[in-house]
Design an enzyme around this catalytic site. Structure first.
Site, PDB file in Angstrom:
ATOM      1  N   LYS A 273    -129.257 -66.642  10.506  1.00  0.00           N
ATOM      2  CA  LYS A 273    -127.859 -66.227  10.552  1.00  0.00           C
ATOM      3  C   LYS A 273    -127.750 -64.704  10.646  1.00  0.00           C
ATOM      4  CE  LYS A 273    -125.379 -65.827   6.879  1.00  0.00           C
ATOM      5  NZ  LYS A 273    -124.622 -66.058   5.636  1.00  0.00           N
TER       6      LYS A 273
ATOM      7  N   ASP B  64    -121.703 -69.092   9.572  1.00  0.00           N
ATOM      8  CA  ASP B  64    -121.462 -68.858   8.151  1.00  0.00           C
ATOM      9  C   ASP B  64    -120.596 -69.998   7.628  1.00  0.00           C
ATOM     10  OD1 ASP B  64    -118.895 -68.342   9.041  1.00  0.00           O
ATOM     11  OD2 ASP B  64    -118.687 -66.452   7.941  1.00  0.00           O
TER      12      ASP B  64
END
Length: 276
Positions: A112, A130
């Site tokens: 991420k 997220d």
């Protein structure tokens, strides 16, 4: 829906302040279990004290801990930052690498975080999954998957690669302003007609309008077809957006009790973010 999001959020961007790829990497590590606003209060002094990877590699641990203490989990994050600086110096001559494969091998950087760095610092398209992104694409029926990497690949097949980074920002903006986790503003959402989850939140237009946050609220309400009266009210009553609520860390963190909370004075002080 993607086109509607593009119209709603033409200025969507990363809400962490940075000027270099390394600064973005550091800020993103600090944002684990912390808001972007708090990170942006800490980073001006941090970036001034540690301008490059060598500075993090040679950092005094106690001094670094005190600078980043307000972001929480400061001991673990200090370990990541020192490790990051050391690895970048030893493996890449002090320059942060610009490929996913190399970034995810660095301390404190998972997939991420790597996609954030690639998209916003290097211009390489990436999808950042997220908590906001994962929640919204599931609500919209874009995917039923729950694993972040699988979500990333599934959405990547739906959206042209050139739009991946902006899509991530638009979805995150919408999640922070309209499609909230507990009380989504369904009745004031410009995506209401195409959303299969319409009705999980407030559907009454006036009630929903009061749930929309941020300076964009008046324009978002107009795009949702709610008219000028509610938009005018939103201009004076809309709550500010809290950029970046706590998100899961990509590196193991000790229980919060293991790290004393920052003092109230520390929590409420600090300079505002630097220019991006």
């Amino acid at each position: 829906m993607n086109r509607s999001l593009a119209e709603a959020y033409p200025d969507a961007h990363c809400e962490l302040d940075f000027t270099t790829p390394l600064e973005l990497a550091v800020a993103t590590i600090l944002s684990a279990q912390c808001t972007d606003r708090r990170v942006n209060e800490v980073t001006p002094a941090l970036f001034a004290a540690y301008p490059d990877a060598a500075a993090y590699a040679g950092a005094d641990r106690h001094e670094l801990e005190q600078l980043i203490r307000p972001t929480g989990f400061f001991r673990n994050k200090t370990t990541s930052l020192i490790g990051l600086g050391t690895a970048v110096v030893e493996r890449f001559d002090g320059e942060l690498p610009s490929t996913l494969a190399e970034l995810v091998r660095l301390p404190g950087i998972g997939r991420k975080t790597a996609n954030v760095i690639l998209g916003d610092a290097f211009g390489v398209p990436g999808i950042t999954v997220d908590t906001h992104f994962g929640r919204l694409v599931q609500r919209w029926g874009w995917t039923a998957l729950t694993d972040p990497v699988k979500i990333e690949h599934a959405i990547g097949e739906l959206i042209p690669r050139r739009e991946w980074t902006l899509l991530s920002h638009r979805v995150i903006f919408h999640g922070r302003r309209v499609c909230h986790s507990r009380r989504p503003a369904c009745g004031a959402c410009l995506l209401a007609r195409s959303c299969p989850s319409y009705g999980v939140g407030a559907v009454d237009p006036e009630q929903a309008a009061r749930l929309v946050k941020g300076v964009e609220a008046p324009r978002l309400l107009r795009l949702a077809g709610l008219g000028d009266d509610l938009a005018a009210e939103a201009a004076t009553t809309a709550k500010p957006v809290e950029p970046g609520g706590p998100t899961p860390s990509e590196t193991p963190v000790a229980p919060r009790a293991a790290e004393p909370a920052a003092s109230a004075a520390t929590d409420e002080s600090g300079p505002s973010g630097a220019a991006r």
